[in-house]
Design an enzyme around this catalytic site. Structure first.
Site, PDB file in Angstrom:
ATOM      1  N   LYS A  11      49.194  50.508  42.420  1.00  0.00           N
ATOM      2  CA  LYS A  11      48.406  51.093  43.522  1.00  0.00           C
ATOM      3  C   LYS A  11      48.628  52.612  43.668  1.00  0.00           C
ATOM      4  O   LYS A  11      49.563  53.172  43.088  1.00  0.00           O
ATOM      5  CB  LYS A  11      48.764  50.365  44.824  1.00  0.00           C
ATOM      6  CG  LYS A  11      48.371  48.885  44.821  1.00  0.00           C
ATOM      7  CD  LYS A  11      48.571  48.264  46.203  1.00  0.00           C
ATOM      8  CE  LYS A  11      48.172  46.804  46.215  1.00  0.00           C
ATOM      9  NZ  LYS A  11      48.260  46.221  47.579  1.00  0.00           N
ATOM     10  N   TYR A  51      38.281  43.288  47.362  1.00  0.00           N
ATOM     11  CA  TYR A  51      39.013  42.731  48.500  1.00  0.00           C
ATOM     12  C   TYR A  51      38.095  42.012  49.497  1.00  0.00           C
ATOM     13  O   TYR A  51      38.477  41.836  50.652  1.00  0.00           O
ATOM     14  CB  TYR A  51      39.794  43.836  49.218  1.00  0.00           C
ATOM     15  CG  TYR A  51      41.101  44.206  48.535  1.00  0.00           C
ATOM     16  CD1 TYR A  51      42.115  43.267  48.360  1.00  0.00           C
ATOM     17  CD2 TYR A  51      41.331  45.498  48.078  1.00  0.00           C
ATOM     18  CE1 TYR A  51      43.323  43.606  47.756  1.00  0.00           C
ATOM     19  CE2 TYR A  51      42.535  45.842  47.469  1.00  0.00           C
ATOM     20  CZ  TYR A  51      43.523  44.883  47.309  1.00  0.00           C
ATOM     21  OH  TYR A  51      44.717  45.210  46.711  1.00  0.00           O
ATOM     22  N   PHE A  59      42.938  44.788  58.952  1.00  0.00           N
ATOM     23  CA  PHE A  59      43.409  45.885  58.101  1.00  0.00           C
ATOM     24  C   PHE A  59      42.454  46.209  56.961  1.00  0.00           C
ATOM     25  O   PHE A  59      42.759  47.070  56.123  1.00  0.00           O
ATOM     26  CB  PHE A  59      44.810  45.577  57.553  1.00  0.00           C
ATOM     27  CG  PHE A  59      44.915  44.294  56.758  1.00  0.00           C
ATOM     28  CD1 PHE A  59      44.520  44.228  55.429  1.00  0.00           C
ATOM     29  CD2 PHE A  59      45.416  43.142  57.349  1.00  0.00           C
ATOM     30  CE1 PHE A  59      44.620  43.061  54.701  1.00  0.00           C
ATOM     31  CE2 PHE A  59      45.523  41.957  56.625  1.00  0.00           C
ATOM     32  CZ  PHE A  59      45.130  41.914  55.300  1.00  0.00           C
ATOM     33  N   ARG A  87      54.260  37.370  40.362  1.00  0.00           N
ATOM     34  CA  ARG A  87      54.512  37.354  41.807  1.00  0.00           C
ATOM     35  C   ARG A  87      56.018  37.404  42.088  1.00  0.00           C
ATOM     36  O   ARG A  87      56.451  38.022  43.060  1.00  0.00           O
ATOM     37  CB  ARG A  87      53.840  36.141  42.455  1.00  0.00           C
ATOM     38  CG  ARG A  87      52.313  36.273  42.411  1.00  0.00           C
ATOM     39  CD  ARG A  87      51.612  35.133  43.094  1.00  0.00           C
ATOM     40  NE  ARG A  87      51.697  35.190  44.542  1.00  0.00           N
ATOM     41  CZ  ARG A  87      50.979  35.994  45.309  1.00  0.00           C
ATOM     42  NH1 ARG A  87      50.138  36.846  44.769  1.00  0.00           N
ATOM     43  NH2 ARG A  87      51.099  35.959  46.615  1.00  0.00           N
ATOM     44  N   THR A  93      54.844  40.544  49.942  1.00  0.00           N
ATOM     45  CA  THR A  93      53.831  41.560  50.288  1.00  0.00           C
ATOM     46  C   THR A  93      54.430  42.698  51.101  1.00  0.00           C
ATOM     47  O   THR A  93      54.172  43.873  50.846  1.00  0.00           O
ATOM     48  CB  THR A  93      52.684  40.911  51.100  1.00  0.00           C
ATOM     49  OG1 THR A  93      52.160  39.830  50.337  1.00  0.00           O
ATOM     50  CG2 THR A  93      51.586  41.902  51.414  1.00  0.00           C
ATOM     51  N   ARG A 104      58.476  45.600  44.700  1.00  0.00           N
ATOM     52  CA  ARG A 104      58.187  46.084  46.053  1.00  0.00           C
ATOM     53  C   ARG A 104      59.456  46.490  46.802  1.00  0.00           C
ATOM     54  O   ARG A 104      59.456  47.467  47.552  1.00  0.00           O
ATOM     55  CB  ARG A 104      57.386  45.037  46.822  1.00  0.00           C
ATOM     56  CG  ARG A 104      55.913  45.000  46.347  1.00  0.00           C
ATOM     57  CD  ARG A 104      55.198  43.798  46.851  1.00  0.00           C
ATOM     58  NE  ARG A 104      53.754  43.849  46.611  1.00  0.00           N
ATOM     59  CZ  ARG A 104      52.981  42.780  46.644  1.00  0.00           C
ATOM     60  NH1 ARG A 104      53.498  41.589  46.915  1.00  0.00           N
ATOM     61  NH2 ARG A 104      51.685  42.885  46.425  1.00  0.00           N
ATOM     62  N   ASN A 114      52.135  49.136  49.066  1.00  0.00           N
ATOM     63  CA  ASN A 114      53.158  48.238  48.513  1.00  0.00           C
ATOM     64  C   ASN A 114      53.151  48.203  46.983  1.00  0.00           C
ATOM     65  O   ASN A 114      53.570  47.226  46.373  1.00  0.00           O
ATOM     66  CB  ASN A 114      53.060  46.841  49.140  1.00  0.00           C
ATOM     67  CG  ASN A 114      51.787  46.115  48.783  1.00  0.00           C
ATOM     68  OD1 ASN A 114      50.881  46.694  48.175  1.00  0.00           O
ATOM     69  ND2 ASN A 114      51.694  44.848  49.143  1.00  0.00           N
ATOM     70  N   HIS A 117      49.518  45.063  43.186  1.00  0.00           N
ATOM     71  CA  HIS A 117      48.784  43.851  43.534  1.00  0.00           C
ATOM     72  C   HIS A 117      48.930  42.889  42.370  1.00  0.00           C
ATOM     73  O   HIS A 117      48.962  43.319  41.216  1.00  0.00           O
ATOM     74  CB  HIS A 117      47.288  44.147  43.749  1.00  0.00           C
ATOM     75  CG  HIS A 117      46.452  42.897  43.728  1.00  0.00           C
ATOM     76  ND1 HIS A 117      46.281  42.119  44.834  1.00  0.00           N
ATOM     77  CD2 HIS A 117      45.786  42.280  42.710  1.00  0.00           C
ATOM     78  CE1 HIS A 117      45.528  41.063  44.502  1.00  0.00           C
ATOM     79  NE2 HIS A 117      45.224  41.146  43.222  1.00  0.00           N
ATOM     80  N   GLU A 128      39.467  38.153  38.986  1.00  0.00           N
ATOM     81  CA  GLU A 128      39.899  39.558  39.113  1.00  0.00           C
ATOM     82  C   GLU A 128      39.882  40.274  37.767  1.00  0.00           C
ATOM     83  O   GLU A 128      39.496  41.452  37.686  1.00  0.00           O
ATOM     84  CB  GLU A 128      41.285  39.610  39.767  1.00  0.00           C
ATOM     85  CG  GLU A 128      41.237  39.135  41.216  1.00  0.00           C
ATOM     86  CD  GLU A 128      42.587  39.088  41.911  1.00  0.00           C
ATOM     87  OE1 GLU A 128      42.612  38.763  43.110  1.00  0.00           O
ATOM     88  OE2 GLU A 128      43.620  39.374  41.278  1.00  0.00           O
TER      89      GLU A 128
END
Ligand code: CMP
Length: 140
Positions: A11, A51, A59, A87, A93, A104, A114, A117, A128
């Site tokens: 990100k 998203y 948010f 993950r 998250t 993270r 964060n 993704h 995705e």
């Protein structure tokens, strides 16, 4: 355990701090192989589409603004049980809840910024991946 694929985004908070290599190293050390990668500036339309599942969330607007605030690196990762493996190395998250040694916990600034993704299921991984990559851009 089957070799599968997942989708990852490094990100804007991470690209801004020049952490593309550091994050990718953690992914690779977790047993994931980068089989496609490109650095892009997401458009607002792309971010809203990607998203869309979150569009009713309070948010959503801030999430979209953040995701287009700088370049991101979109990647396809391959490995045994890739979705779970990714993950696990990403961590929770919210970095405040993330385990030591996760991406993270190590790098994220906040629940929004964060750093990464990752897809949450094999089904969403395919959706995705298809959102950002053509099959001929993925080379295992
Ligand atoms: P990601 O895995 O990219 O999917 C949706 C993102 O929304 C999530 O990571 C967070 O970075 C972001 N987000 C921002 N605020 C919140 C929040 N309050 N709860 C959950 N996710 C949030």
């Amino acid at each position: 355990m089957a070799v599968t694929r997942t989708f990852s985004i490094i990100k804007p908070d991470a690209t801004r701090r020049n952490l593309t290599g550091a994050v990718t190293k953690m992914l690779e050390e977790a047993g994931l192989r980068v089989v496609a990668s490109k650095r892009i500036q997401m458009t607002r339309k792309q971010a809203e589409g990607f998203y869309a599942v979150h569009k009713e969330r309070p948010f959503f607007g801030e999430l979209v603004d953040f995701m287009i605030s700088g370049p991101v690196v979109v990647q396809v990762l391959e490995g045994e049980d890739a979705v779970k493996r990714n993950r696990d190395v990403m961590g929770a998250t919210n970095p405040a809840d993330a385990d030591e040694g996760t991406i993270r916990k190590t790098y994220a600034e906040s629940i929004e910024a964060n750093s990464v993704h990752g897809s949450d299921s094999d089904e969403n991984a395919k959706i995705e991946i298809d959102f950002f990559f053509n099959e001929d851009e993925i080379v295992g």
